[in-house]
Design a protein around this motif. Structure first.
Motif, PDB file in Angstrom:
ATOM      1  N   ASN A   1      -7.190  -4.040   1.262  1.00  0.00           N
ATOM      2  CA  ASN A   1      -7.186  -4.769  -0.005  1.00  0.00           C
ATOM      3  C   ASN A   1      -6.771  -3.863  -1.157  1.00  0.00           C
ATOM      4  OD1 ASN A   1      -7.880  -7.285   0.991  1.00  0.00           O
ATOM      5  ND2 ASN A   1     -10.074  -6.929   0.760  1.00  0.00           N
ATOM      6  N   VAL A   2      -7.204  -2.605  -1.150  1.00  0.00           N
ATOM      7  CA  VAL A   2      -6.807  -1.665  -2.204  1.00  0.00           C
ATOM      8  C   VAL A   2      -5.289  -1.486  -2.197  1.00  0.00           C
ATOM      9  CG1 VAL A   2      -6.915   0.760  -2.924  1.00  0.00           C
ATOM     10  CG2 VAL A   2      -9.009  -0.466  -2.375  1.00  0.00           C
ATOM     11  N   ARG A   3      -4.701  -1.386  -1.024  1.00  0.00           N
ATOM     12  CA  ARG A   3      -3.235  -1.270  -0.929  1.00  0.00           C
ATOM     13  C   ARG A   3      -2.560  -2.508  -1.516  1.00  0.00           C
ATOM     14  NH1 ARG A   3       0.080   1.655   2.514  1.00  0.00           N
ATOM     15  NH2 ARG A   3      -1.760   2.341   3.638  1.00  0.00           N
ATOM     16  N   LYS A   4      -3.084  -3.689  -1.178  1.00  0.00           N
ATOM     17  CA  LYS A   4      -2.524  -4.953  -1.687  1.00  0.00           C
ATOM     18  C   LYS A   4      -2.649  -5.027  -3.205  1.00  0.00           C
ATOM     19  CE  LYS A   4      -4.925  -8.688  -1.393  1.00  0.00           C
ATOM     20  NZ  LYS A   4      -5.681  -9.869  -0.948  1.00  0.00           N
ATOM     21  N   TRP A   5      -3.841  -4.665  -3.730  1.00  0.00           N
ATOM     22  CA  TRP A   5      -4.057  -4.721  -5.175  1.00  0.00           C
ATOM     23  C   TRP A   5      -3.188  -3.712  -5.913  1.00  0.00           C
ATOM     24  CZ3 TRP A   5      -9.882  -4.482  -3.871  1.00  0.00           C
ATOM     25  CH2 TRP A   5     -10.311  -5.750  -3.453  1.00  0.00           C
ATOM     26  N   THR A   6      -2.929  -2.560  -5.284  1.00  0.00           N
ATOM     27  CA  THR A   6      -2.056  -1.556  -5.900  1.00  0.00           C
ATOM     28  C   THR A   6      -0.634  -2.096  -6.008  1.00  0.00           C
ATOM     29  OG1 THR A   6      -3.442   0.219  -5.021  1.00  0.00           O
ATOM     30  CG2 THR A   6      -1.225   0.814  -5.724  1.00  0.00           C
TER      31      THR A   6
ATOM     32  N   TYR B   1       6.218   1.848  -8.125  1.00  0.00           N
ATOM     33  CA  TYR B   1       5.893   1.739  -6.708  1.00  0.00           C
ATOM     34  C   TYR B   1       4.797   2.739  -6.353  1.00  0.00           C
ATOM     35  CZ  TYR B   1       9.048   5.746  -6.441  1.00  0.00           C
ATOM     36  OH  TYR B   1       9.651   6.964  -6.644  1.00  0.00           O
ATOM     37  N   PRO B   2       3.992   2.412  -5.342  1.00  0.00           N
ATOM     38  CA  PRO B   2       2.941   3.347  -4.934  1.00  0.00           C
ATOM     39  C   PRO B   2       3.497   4.389  -3.979  1.00  0.00           C
ATOM     40  CG  PRO B   2       2.710   1.313  -3.726  1.00  0.00           C
ATOM     41  CD  PRO B   2       3.856   1.125  -4.675  1.00  0.00           C
ATOM     42  N   GLU B   3       3.022   5.599  -4.139  1.00  0.00           N
ATOM     43  CA  GLU B   3       3.343   6.692  -3.223  1.00  0.00           C
ATOM     44  C   GLU B   3       2.019   7.158  -2.648  1.00  0.00           C
ATOM     45  OE1 GLU B   3       4.869  10.882  -4.366  1.00  0.00           O
ATOM     46  OE2 GLU B   3       6.628   9.573  -4.224  1.00  0.00           O
ATOM     47  N   GLU B   4       1.886   7.121  -1.340  1.00  0.00           N
ATOM     48  CA  GLU B   4       0.604   7.388  -0.706  1.00  0.00           C
ATOM     49  C   GLU B   4       0.381   8.878  -0.534  1.00  0.00           C
ATOM     50  OE1 GLU B   4      -1.996   5.909   3.142  1.00  0.00           O
ATOM     51  OE2 GLU B   4      -0.005   5.094   2.783  1.00  0.00           O
ATOM     52  N   GLY B   5      -0.758   9.335  -1.000  1.00  0.00           N
ATOM     53  CA  GLY B   5      -1.176  10.717  -0.808  1.00  0.00           C
ATOM     54  C   GLY B   5      -2.376  10.759   0.106  1.00  0.00           C
ATOM     55  N   ARG B   6      -3.008  11.918   0.173  1.00  0.00           N
ATOM     56  CA  ARG B   6      -4.159  12.068   1.050  1.00  0.00           C
ATOM     57  C   ARG B   6      -5.360  11.255   0.553  1.00  0.00           C
ATOM     58  NH1 ARG B   6      -7.844  16.365   1.051  1.00  0.00           N
ATOM     59  NH2 ARG B   6      -6.567  17.257  -0.599  1.00  0.00           N
ATOM     60  N   LYS B   7      -5.615  11.285  -0.762  1.00  0.00           N
ATOM     61  CA  LYS B   7      -6.772  10.593  -1.310  1.00  0.00           C
ATOM     62  C   LYS B   7      -6.402   9.420  -2.219  1.00  0.00           C
ATOM     63  CE  LYS B   7     -11.067  11.397  -3.753  1.00  0.00           C
ATOM     64  NZ  LYS B   7     -11.960  12.328  -4.392  1.00  0.00           N
TER      65      LYS B   7
ATOM     66  N   PHE C   1      -3.357   6.660  -4.116  1.00  0.00           N
ATOM     67  CA  PHE C   1      -2.036   6.092  -4.285  1.00  0.00           C
ATOM     68  C   PHE C   1      -1.586   6.529  -5.674  1.00  0.00           C
ATOM     69  CE2 PHE C   1      -3.671   2.694  -1.405  1.00  0.00           C
ATOM     70  CZ  PHE C   1      -2.746   2.885  -0.389  1.00  0.00           C
ATOM     71  N   LYS C   2      -0.425   7.145  -5.770  1.00  0.00           N
ATOM     72  CA  LYS C   2       0.161   7.438  -7.077  1.00  0.00           C
ATOM     73  C   LYS C   2       1.048   6.258  -7.417  1.00  0.00           C
ATOM     74  CE  LYS C   2       0.896  12.378  -6.442  1.00  0.00           C
ATOM     75  NZ  LYS C   2       1.931  13.409  -6.377  1.00  0.00           N
TER      76      LYS C   2
ATOM     77  N   ALA D   1      -0.323   6.085 -12.892  1.00  0.00           N
ATOM     78  CA  ALA D   1      -1.764   6.025 -12.659  1.00  0.00           C
ATOM     79  C   ALA D   1      -2.052   6.444 -11.223  1.00  0.00           C
ATOM     80  CB  ALA D   1      -2.295   4.619 -12.903  1.00  0.00           C
ATOM     81  N   PHE D   2      -3.315   6.686 -10.954  1.00  0.00           N
ATOM     82  CA  PHE D   2      -3.784   6.980  -9.607  1.00  0.00           C
ATOM     83  C   PHE D   2      -4.775   5.908  -9.198  1.00  0.00           C
ATOM     84  CE2 PHE D   2      -2.373  11.126 -10.947  1.00  0.00           C
ATOM     85  CZ  PHE D   2      -1.922  11.741  -9.791  1.00  0.00           C
ATOM     86  N   VAL D   3      -4.747   5.518  -7.925  1.00  0.00           N
ATOM     87  CA  VAL D   3      -5.708   4.565  -7.379  1.00  0.00           C
ATOM     88  C   VAL D   3      -6.332   5.205  -6.145  1.00  0.00           C
ATOM     89  CG1 VAL D   3      -6.059   2.267  -6.405  1.00  0.00           C
ATOM     90  CG2 VAL D   3      -4.336   2.607  -8.185  1.00  0.00           C
ATOM     91  N   ASP D   4      -7.655   5.319  -6.142  1.00  0.00           N
ATOM     92  CA  ASP D   4      -8.362   5.887  -5.001  1.00  0.00           C
ATOM     93  C   ASP D   4      -8.198   4.954  -3.807  1.00  0.00           C
ATOM     94  OD1 ASP D   4     -10.480   6.556  -3.098  1.00  0.00           O
ATOM     95  OD2 ASP D   4     -11.303   7.812  -4.700  1.00  0.00           O
ATOM     96  N   LYS D   5      -7.741   5.492  -2.692  1.00  0.00           N
ATOM     97  CA  LYS D   5      -7.435   4.669  -1.527  1.00  0.00           C
ATOM     98  C   LYS D   5      -8.674   4.046  -0.890  1.00  0.00           C
ATOM     99  CE  LYS D   5      -4.931   6.904   1.426  1.00  0.00           C
ATOM    100  NZ  LYS D   5      -4.051   7.803   2.192  1.00  0.00           N
ATOM    101  N   LYS D   6      -9.808   4.716  -0.985  1.00  0.00           N
ATOM    102  CA  LYS D   6     -11.018   4.213  -0.333  1.00  0.00           C
ATOM    103  C   LYS D   6     -11.834   3.295  -1.228  1.00  0.00           C
ATOM    104  CE  LYS D   6     -11.590   8.007   2.864  1.00  0.00           C
ATOM    105  NZ  LYS D   6     -12.447   9.073   3.344  1.00  0.00           N
ATOM    106  N   THR D   7     -11.829   3.546  -2.540  1.00  0.00           N
ATOM    107  CA  THR D   7     -12.720   2.801  -3.421  1.00  0.00           C
ATOM    108  C   THR D   7     -12.002   1.831  -4.349  1.00  0.00           C
ATOM    109  OG1 THR D   7     -12.663   4.470  -5.167  1.00  0.00           O
ATOM    110  CG2 THR D   7     -14.339   4.724  -3.449  1.00  0.00           C
ATOM    111  N   GLY D   8     -10.691   1.999  -4.565  1.00  0.00           N
ATOM    112  CA  GLY D   8      -9.975   1.112  -5.472  1.00  0.00           C
ATOM    113  C   GLY D   8     -10.176   1.454  -6.935  1.00  0.00           C
ATOM    114  N   GLU D   9     -10.717   2.626  -7.235  1.00  0.00           N
ATOM    115  CA  GLU D   9     -10.911   3.036  -8.617  1.00  0.00           C
ATOM    116  C   GLU D   9      -9.592   3.519  -9.207  1.00  0.00           C
ATOM    117  OE1 GLU D   9     -15.544   4.425  -8.246  1.00  0.00           O
ATOM    118  OE2 GLU D   9     -13.979   5.899  -7.861  1.00  0.00           O
ATOM    119  N   VAL D  10      -9.295   3.075 -10.426  1.00  0.00           N
ATOM    120  CA  VAL D  10      -8.034   3.397 -11.094  1.00  0.00           C
ATOM    121  C   VAL D  10      -8.285   4.497 -12.117  1.00  0.00           C
ATOM    122  CG1 VAL D  10      -6.155   2.476 -12.507  1.00  0.00           C
ATOM    123  CG2 VAL D  10      -7.244   1.029 -10.785  1.00  0.00           C
TER     124      VAL D  10
END
Length: 142
Positions: A36-41, A71-77, A79-80, A93-102
């Motif tokens: 869902n975090v990926r979709k919301w990003t 566009y999102p670029e996936e990192g270790r922790k 999404f940029k 912006a940055f989005v935390d992949k596990k929590t969805g925090e922006v």
């Protein structure tokens, strides 16, 4: 009567012990949140592109605007969320992949301190998708 109180020790079952079924259910929930975090990003990237198109009508300062892509670029922790204008890239912006925090970006490699929004909270997500602007003013501390 003794001058000290007796110590009563009680041993309860270990609350940390979980069954494999519990672990599997928790892992499924974590995987669902991450999807869902990926979709919301991706939805946030689309909202940023739509905002740029609707507010500028192809012009910035009277000149033809560069075509911005988000566009999102996936990192270790994280999404940029990358803002790209004819090869000139910056992190929006940055989005935390596990929590969805922006988070607002502090540099190309790191977010600024302090969570700005949480995509898991429906009210915040809806407000963010409606009010996100391509220049990032919504990311400043409230």
């Amino acid at each position: 009567m003794p001058p000290y109180a007796p110590i009563i020790v009680s041993y309860a079952s270990n609350p940390m012990s979980t069954t494999f079924a519990d672990y599997a259910a928790q892992q499924d929930a974590r995987n669902t949140i991450q999807l869902n975090v990926r979709k919301w990003t991706l939805m946030l990237c689309d909202a940023l592109v739509d905002n740029f198109k609707s507010r500028n009508h192809g012009k910035v300062g009277g000149y033809d605007a560069p075509v911005y892509k988000f566009y999102p670029e996936e990192g270790r922790k994280y999404f940029k969320i990358i803002m790209d204008a004819h090869g000139s890239r910056s992190v929006h912006a940055f989005v935390d992949k596990k929590t969805g925090e922006v988070y607002k970006s502090a540099s190309f490699k790191a977010p600024a301190k302090g969570v700005r929004y949480d995509l898991r909270i429906i009210e915040q997500r809806e407000w963010l998708l409606e009010n996100a602007d391509w220049v990032g003013g919504y990311l400043y501390a409230r």
